[in-house]
Design an enzyme around this catalytic site. Structure first.
Site, PDB file in Angstrom:
ATOM      1  N   TRP A 177      47.460  44.516  34.458  1.00 37.49           N
ATOM      2  CA  TRP A 177      46.063  44.364  34.015  1.00 37.49           C
ATOM      3  C   TRP A 177      45.476  43.071  34.570  1.00 37.49           C
ATOM      4  O   TRP A 177      46.028  41.988  34.347  1.00 37.49           O
ATOM      5  CB  TRP A 177      45.985  44.358  32.485  1.00 37.49           C
ATOM      6  CG  TRP A 177      46.284  45.703  31.928  1.00 37.49           C
ATOM      7  CD1 TRP A 177      45.393  46.713  31.726  1.00 37.49           C
ATOM      8  CD2 TRP A 177      47.566  46.208  31.538  1.00 37.49           C
ATOM      9  NE1 TRP A 177      46.047  47.826  31.238  1.00 37.49           N
ATOM     10  CE2 TRP A 177      47.374  47.550  31.113  1.00 37.49           C
ATOM     11  CE3 TRP A 177      48.859  45.687  31.516  1.00 37.49           C
ATOM     12  CZ2 TRP A 177      48.416  48.354  30.668  1.00 37.49           C
ATOM     13  CZ3 TRP A 177      49.895  46.485  31.078  1.00 37.49           C
ATOM     14  CH2 TRP A 177      49.672  47.801  30.659  1.00 37.49           C
ATOM     15  N   ARG A 197      37.897  44.185  33.389  1.00 35.00           N
ATOM     16  CA  ARG A 197      39.008  43.726  34.226  1.00 35.00           C
ATOM     17  C   ARG A 197      38.511  42.814  35.343  1.00 35.00           C
ATOM     18  O   ARG A 197      37.391  42.977  35.826  1.00 35.00           O
ATOM     19  CB  ARG A 197      39.744  44.922  34.815  1.00 35.00           C
ATOM     20  CG  ARG A 197      40.368  45.736  33.705  1.00 35.00           C
ATOM     21  CD  ARG A 197      41.389  46.705  34.177  1.00 35.00           C
ATOM     22  NE  ARG A 197      41.837  47.498  33.038  1.00 35.00           N
ATOM     23  CZ  ARG A 197      42.577  48.559  33.117  1.00 35.00           C
ATOM     24  NH1 ARG A 197      42.992  48.985  34.287  1.00 35.00           N
ATOM     25  NH2 ARG A 197      42.937  49.215  32.028  1.00 35.00           N
ATOM     26  N   GLN A 228      36.874  53.491  28.580  1.00 31.54           N
ATOM     27  CA  GLN A 228      38.135  54.210  28.400  1.00 31.54           C
ATOM     28  C   GLN A 228      38.008  55.141  27.213  1.00 31.54           C
ATOM     29  O   GLN A 228      37.261  54.882  26.267  1.00 31.54           O
ATOM     30  CB  GLN A 228      39.292  53.230  28.157  1.00 31.54           C
ATOM     31  CG  GLN A 228      39.862  52.661  29.444  1.00 31.54           C
ATOM     32  CD  GLN A 228      41.248  52.069  29.272  1.00 31.54           C
ATOM     33  OE1 GLN A 228      41.684  51.747  28.165  1.00 31.54           O
ATOM     34  NE2 GLN A 228      41.944  51.909  30.384  1.00 31.54           N
ATOM     35  N   VAL A 234      54.727  52.505  25.501  1.00 26.12           N
ATOM     36  CA  VAL A 234      55.082  53.912  25.264  1.00 26.12           C
ATOM     37  C   VAL A 234      56.492  54.166  25.797  1.00 26.12           C
ATOM     38  O   VAL A 234      56.954  53.499  26.719  1.00 26.12           O
ATOM     39  CB  VAL A 234      54.085  54.883  25.949  1.00 26.12           C
ATOM     40  CG1 VAL A 234      52.794  54.979  25.176  1.00 26.12           C
ATOM     41  CG2 VAL A 234      53.838  54.501  27.393  1.00 26.12           C
TER      42      VAL A 234
HETATM   43  N1  PHE Z   1      46.089  51.327  28.249  1.00 30.37           N
HETATM   44  C1  PHE Z   1      46.616  51.936  29.426  1.00 30.37           C
HETATM   45  C2  PHE Z   1      45.783  51.441  30.621  1.00 30.37           C
HETATM   46  O1  PHE Z   1      44.785  50.824  30.419  1.00 30.37           O
HETATM   47  C3  PHE Z   1      46.584  53.440  29.355  1.00 30.37           C
HETATM   48  C4  PHE Z   1      47.475  53.976  28.290  1.00 30.37           C
HETATM   49  C5  PHE Z   1      46.979  54.230  27.024  1.00 30.37           C
HETATM   50  C6  PHE Z   1      48.807  54.208  28.572  1.00 30.37           C
HETATM   51  C7  PHE Z   1      47.814  54.737  26.045  1.00 30.37           C
HETATM   52  C8  PHE Z   1      49.637  54.720  27.610  1.00 30.37           C
HETATM   53  C9  PHE Z   1      49.149  54.970  26.364  1.00 30.37           C
HETATM   54  O2  PHE Z   1      46.131  51.629  31.768  1.00 30.37           O
END
Ligand code: PHE
Length: 346
Positions: A155, A203, A217, A260
């Site tokens: 990020w 970002r 998002q 995750v």
């Molecule tokens: N937050 C992650 C991203 O911005 C996406 C994501 C959300 C991945 C939820 C896994 C679970 O790239």
């Protein structure tokens, strides 16, 4: 001198009589009483006269002055009355005028997002909001991304200058993803949880046709007993088909996200070639539309949820990327540029 006064008086009374507008009357007034006005200059010459003469000329001058002033005032009244009459009789006929109305419409991304929200409300999902300016804790640490963890490189982050705020440098940031809502909502609600977040993220991007510094998002968090990757597959297909068309299949590919386990990239069948491979999908036949996975047991614990009883899934998708596909827009920057030429096409 007497002659001169009566000559000025006759001459100007005539002019006043003939005047048609207030402007003309103003000019006449200045011609008489202005700095170099005819009447105003006269008394300077009185000094040359004998006392006898002055006695005659004085009253004559005064009465001429008064007459002319009154005549101007009277004529002003007349002229004004005339123009009021003219106005009163004037008619403006608008019966033939066509009113030009400009009808606006919702922004294409808003339209798509409204559709997404309706789609998931049907399945019992509720909208949840989390702060745009957030702490490292919620944006990273509670999601298994401690300081110095290499995953932070995934990020590009904009930090808030702590100047005058009671925080240390690096503590506050513009949230990089809607996942900052995950632990928050877990702390706030007990499972079963079906929540969605559809909102802005930020970002530090090298902006190009596919990357923006300010992006939306769409995140879902679904936590209950027995939730599995099968639910993720089903909901992904439900999502893509609801927005992009009935024939868009979804596939899960292994992908790493620290919060995750297992993690997945969620691909949708390319809407242009339907899997055959084209320029848009780079010949692959699939387009990555979301990051997802089973919520990590430690993240559930961080939110006060027992991972031995409950499991959960989450994904984050980019509504702008989907709008690009759906509406055939090539440059992601078109959305927030405010360029009406582009936006009016939708
Ligand atoms: N937050 C992650 C991203 O911005 C996406 C994501 C959300 C991945 C939820 C896994 C679970 O790239």
């Amino acid at each position: 001198m007497e002659e001169k006064i009566s000559q000025i008086q006759t001459e100007y009374l005539e002019q006043i009589q003939q005047a048609q507008s207030l402007k003309e009357l103003d000019e006449i007034f200045l011609g008489l009483f202005g700095k170099k006005g005819q009447l105003d200059l006269l008394p300077k010459e009185f000094g040359k006269l004998s006392i006898e003469e002055r006695k005659k000329v004085g009253p004559l001058f005064n009465s001429a002055k008064q007459n002319l002033e009154q005549a101007i005032e009277r004529k002003r009244g007349e002229v004004r009355g005339e123009s009021y009459k003219k106005l009163a009789n004037e008619k403006l006929d608008l019966s033939d005028t066509k009113l030009i109305t400009r009808k606006g419409h919702l922004h294409p991304v808003t339209r798509l997002e409204n559709g997404v929200v309706t789609l998931f409300k049907k399945l019992g999902f509720t909208q949840y909001g989390a702060p745009h300016i957030d702490s490292e804790e919620y944006n990273f640490e509670l999601l298994n991304i401690p300081q110095g963890h290499p995953a932070r490189d995934l990020w590009d982050t904009l930090y808030i200058d702590p100047h005058n705020l009671k925080v240390s440098p690096g503590e506050l940031l513009l949230r990089t993803h809607t996942s900052n809502a995950q632990v928050r909502l877990m702390k706030e609600f007990k499972p079963p949880i079906r929540m969605m977040i559809i909102d802005r993220c930020f970002r530090y991007e090298n902006v190009d046709a596919r990357h923006e510094h300010t992006l939306d998002q769409f995140e879902i968090v679904y936590i209950d007993k027995g939730v599995s990757m099968a639910n993720l597959q089903y909901l992904s297909e439900y999502f893509f088909q609801g927005i992009l068309g009935k024939d868009i299949k979804a596939r899960l590919r292994p992908k790493y996200y620290p919060f995750v386990e297992p993690g997945a990239g969620v691909d949708g069948l390319c809407i242009f070639c339907k899997g055959k491979g084209c320029k848009v999908c780079g010949g692959i036949g699939w387009l990555e539309l979301a990051g997802a996975g089973m919520i990590h047991p430690q993240v559930l614990r961080n939110g006060g949820i027992d991972p031995n009883v409950y499991s959960g899934i989450a994904w984050g998708a980019g509504p702008e990327r989907m709008a690009m596909l759906k509406f055939g827009i090539e440059n992601i920057r078109s959305f927030k540029s405010g360029d009406l030429k582009i936006l009016e096409k939708f």
